[in-house]
Structures are given as C-alpha cells and as structure tokens.
Design an enzyme around this catalytic site. Structure first.
Site, PDB file in Angstrom:
ATOM      1  N   ASP A 147       1.222  -1.002   0.081  1.00  0.00           N
ATOM      2  CA  ASP A 147      -0.545   0.249  -0.437  1.00  0.00           C
ATOM      3  C   ASP A 147       0.857   1.411   0.456  1.00  0.00           C
ATOM      4  O   ASP A 147       2.119   1.204   0.707  1.00  0.00           O
ATOM      5  CB  ASP A 147      -1.031   0.367   1.289  1.00  0.00           C
ATOM      6  CG  ASP A 147      -1.966  -1.527   1.346  1.00  0.00           C
ATOM      7  OD1 ASP A 147      -2.290  -1.397  -0.098  1.00  0.00           O
ATOM      8  OD2 ASP A 147      -2.874  -1.723   2.037  1.00  0.00           O
ATOM      9  N   ASP A 181      -7.255  -1.401  -4.504  1.00  0.00           N
ATOM     10  CA  ASP A 181      -8.420  -0.855  -3.618  1.00  0.00           C
ATOM     11  C   ASP A 181      -8.905  -0.149  -4.194  1.00  0.00           C
ATOM     12  O   ASP A 181     -10.020   0.124  -4.335  1.00  0.00           O
ATOM     13  CB  ASP A 181      -7.201  -0.025  -2.210  1.00  0.00           C
ATOM     14  CG  ASP A 181      -6.995  -1.698  -1.911  1.00  0.00           C
ATOM     15  OD1 ASP A 181      -7.040  -2.795  -1.690  1.00  0.00           O
ATOM     16  OD2 ASP A 181      -5.517  -1.015  -1.147  1.00  0.00           O
TER      17      ASP A 181
END
Length: 216
Positions: A147, A181
């Site tokens: 991330d 995401d």
C-alpha cells in the site's frame, strides 16, 4: 472478441499501473518511508498489510492463507460473471465497472500469491530486492499486499463532549491503500450511483387487441 476489447484493455491498464507502482515502491523505498506529493494531504507512504484492503488484518497465517484462497476463488467467479455479462450484452457501463473490480481483485491477488516468493523482506532500514539469492521473505500465497496512497486530508481533535472519542486525535482519511483498492472502491461507488441506469427494467407494451367484437 466483440465486446471484450474495452474491458480487457481496462483490466490490463489497471493491473499495469497497480503492479508497476508496487514494484517501484518495493525496490526504491524502505518500509515507512514517504514522499509528500501535495503538501500534507497527499503522501506516498510505503506500508504493507497481511490482510484485506485498506490495511485491515485477518486471522494470522491461517487466516492469510484462507484469505488468499478466497480471493482466488472470488476472482474466478468475477471473471466468469464478466464473461457472462458480455455475452448477454449487459449495460456497457456496468460491464466496465465489473472489469474494474476484477482488475482490483487480481492486483491484490498477485501481491499475496507471489510477492513473498519473489521479493526479500522490506524493512525500516533496507529496501527489498527482486529474486534474492536466499529466497523470498515468505511462501506462496503468504505475501504481503503493498500500500502507498495516503490522504490525511483533515487533521484535528474531537471536542471533549464528543461520545467515546472525546478529546482524541481525528484524522480523515486514515487508511493507506493502493491502485487496486481504488479500482474496486470507484467501481462499487459507480454501480451504487448508477444502478437505476444500469438495471433499467424493460417496459413491456400491452398486447394489442382487435377492437372488433367477435360474436358467436
């Protein structure tokens, strides 16, 4: 291939951006390192998670394996559904949104399935290496999801009278996430916003009847 071109191009584009950004982060940044892009409200911040989207965790090593297997089964189901929708000529916007969800799910599956095998461990002091001689930091299906997108847009404190969190720090938006995401989130939001447009019911015209009266 008619009807498949645009969804396929969208899927490959999202996967390319997602994986290229993750590879660059893994190979060029140490864990926790960050770059400010637009002041303090858009930051590239390198972190990894063992579980679900937006840094959520799920049940240790066993849970990680179960989640990876679930993701694979889910993406197979989404892929079949996408094929079915294209063949049945569903609304083009809905098909492209499902393609976004498929690409996002596939992007994170690649991390959790292969990254533990092909990368060395990212630490606070050392960058990861690709295909290290000593082997990867984990086994197949036990990789960590990369991330990096962080948007701490609003910072402050809850007022003291606020229930439960009174006086505590407030930060929006706290989770760190990735391109995969984002693709899933945007697609779900668009489906919710345009569901009436995507799923219009066909209006069935009443059958026309002969105006003449048929006598016995």
């Amino acid at each position: 291939m008619k009807g498949y071109s645009k969804p396929l191009i969208l899927i490959l584009s999202v996967l390319a951006v997602d994986q290229l950004s993750k590879f660059w982060i893994k190979l060029n940044m140490t864990l926790g390192q960050e770059y400010k892009i637009f002041g303090d409200w858009f930051i590239i911040h390198f972190t990894e998670n063992n579980g679900m989207a937006f840094g959520l965790e799920f049940g240790g090593e066993t849970g990680k394996l179960a989640l990876s297997l679930f993701r694979i089964i889910a993406v197979i189901g989404i892929g079949y559904g996408l094929h079915y929708m294209i063949k049945r000529k569903y609304h083009r916007g809905f098909i492209l949104n499902v393609a976004l969800i498929f690409a996002g799910a596939m992007g994170n599956i690649i991390d959790s399935t292969f990254y533990g095998v092909i990368f060395s461990e990212s630490t606070w002091f050392e960058k990861a290496r690709l295909f290290p001689a000593e082997g990867g930091y984990s086994s197949l299906l036990h990789g960590k999801v990369v991330d990096m997108l962080y948007f701490p847009i609003i910072k402050g404190n809850f007022p003291t009278w606020f229930p439960i969190w009174g006086g505590e720090d407030f930060l929006f938006f706290r989770p760190v996430f990735n391109v995969a995401d984002s693709a899933i989130t945007v697609a779900v939001a668009l489906i919710l916003l345009y569901q009436k447009h995507y799923f219009k019911e066909e209006v069935v015209e009443p059958a026309s009847y002969n105006s003449e009266v048929v006598e016995d």
